[in-house]
Write a protein that holds these residues in place. Structure first.
Motif, mmCIF file in Angstrom:
data_model
loop_
_atom_site.group_PDB
_atom_site.id
_atom_site.type_symbol
_atom_site.label_atom_id
_atom_site.label_comp_id
_atom_site.label_asym_id
_atom_site.label_seq_id
_atom_site.Cartn_x
_atom_site.Cartn_y
_atom_site.Cartn_z
ATOM 1 N N ALA A 178 0.821 -1.214 0.000
ATOM 2 C CA ALA A 178 0.000 0.000 0.000
ATOM 3 C C ALA A 178 0.852 1.260 0.000
ATOM 4 N N CYS A 179 1.956 1.251 0.719
ATOM 5 C CA CYS A 179 2.817 2.432 0.791
ATOM 6 C C CYS A 179 3.569 2.664 -0.520
ATOM 7 N N CYS A 180 3.538 1.695 -1.417
ATOM 8 C CA CYS A 180 4.179 1.818 -2.723
ATOM 9 C C CYS A 180 3.143 2.068 -3.825
ATOM 10 N N ILE A 181 1.892 2.217 -3.422
ATOM 11 C CA ILE A 181 0.816 2.456 -4.389
ATOM 12 C C ILE A 181 0.104 3.775 -4.093
ATOM 13 N N ALA A 182 -0.408 3.944 -2.877
ATOM 14 C CA ALA A 182 -1.264 5.085 -2.547
ATOM 15 C C ALA A 182 -0.562 6.445 -2.639
ATOM 16 N N PRO A 183 0.601 6.620 -2.026
ATOM 17 C CA PRO A 183 1.208 7.960 -2.064
ATOM 18 C C PRO A 183 2.008 8.215 -3.343
ATOM 19 N N SER A 184 2.160 9.498 -3.634
ATOM 20 C CA SER A 184 3.084 9.861 -4.717
ATOM 21 C C SER A 184 4.508 9.731 -4.168
ATOM 22 N N ILE A 185 5.439 9.421 -5.052
ATOM 23 C CA ILE A 185 6.859 9.362 -4.674
ATOM 24 C C ILE A 185 7.583 10.243 -5.685
ATOM 25 N N ILE B 61 -6.369 4.514 4.087
ATOM 26 C CA ILE B 61 -5.737 5.480 4.986
ATOM 27 C C ILE B 61 -4.690 6.304 4.241
ATOM 28 N N LEU B 62 -3.810 5.619 3.513
ATOM 29 C CA LEU B 62 -2.730 6.325 2.820
ATOM 30 C C LEU B 62 -3.250 7.183 1.677
ATOM 31 N N THR B 63 -4.316 6.771 1.038
ATOM 32 C CA THR B 63 -4.929 7.576 -0.011
ATOM 33 C C THR B 63 -5.509 8.865 0.589
ATOM 34 N N ILE B 64 -6.171 8.744 1.715
ATOM 35 C CA ILE B 64 -6.731 9.927 2.395
ATOM 36 C C ILE B 64 -5.605 10.864 2.824
ATOM 37 N N LEU B 65 -4.547 10.311 3.405
ATOM 38 C CA LEU B 65 -3.416 11.143 3.826
ATOM 39 C C LEU B 65 -2.774 11.842 2.631
ATOM 40 N N GLU B 66 -2.618 11.120 1.540
ATOM 41 C CA GLU B 66 -2.024 11.709 0.334
ATOM 42 C C GLU B 66 -2.874 12.870 -0.171
ATOM 43 N N SER B 67 -4.172 12.672 -0.252
ATOM 44 C CA SER B 67 -5.041 13.728 -0.783
ATOM 45 C C SER B 67 -5.117 14.923 0.170
ATOM 46 N N SER B 68 -4.960 14.698 1.467
ATOM 47 C CA SER B 68 -5.034 15.800 2.423
ATOM 48 C C SER B 68 -3.757 16.647 2.449
ATOM 49 N N THR B 69 -2.704 16.167 1.813
ATOM 50 C CA THR B 69 -1.436 16.931 1.800
ATOM 51 C C THR B 69 -1.317 17.818 0.565
ATOM 52 N N HIS B 70 -2.329 17.806 -0.289
ATOM 53 C CA HIS B 70 -2.263 18.664 -1.483
ATOM 54 C C HIS B 70 -2.964 19.945 -1.262
#
Length: 77
Positions: free
Chosen positions: A9-16, A68-77
């Motif tokens: 999940a940590c290699c899919i949901a967030p941008s790198i 969870i990681l998708t929500i965190l990623e979207s909340s950081t934009h």
């Protein structure tokens, strides 16, 4: 907490950013068993090396971790 087998999940949901990987897409270094092919090498980005599995991010399942990681990623934009 240990990484969950076959999660990734940590290699899919967030941008790198350092890998030009957009959020929601599989990292090019993620193998078919959802393990990092560059784990422990110098090519592994600092952001990846600094990420440690924790229940607050990983939840109770792979699906929950992706949410969870998708929500965190979207909340950081």
């Amino acid at each position: 907490m240990q990484c969950r087998e076959n999660c990734g999940a940590c290699c899919i949901a967030p941008s790198i950013t350092s890998l030009n990987k957009p959020a929601g897409e599989r990292c090019k270094h993620l193998d078919q068993q959802n393990r990092c092919d560059i784990f422990g090498t110098e090519q592994r980005p600092k952001a990846c090396a600094d990420f440690a599995p924790e229940e607050e991010f990983c939840g109770q399942s792979r699906e929950e971790a992706l949410q969870i990681l998708t929500i965190l990623e979207s909340s950081t934009h």
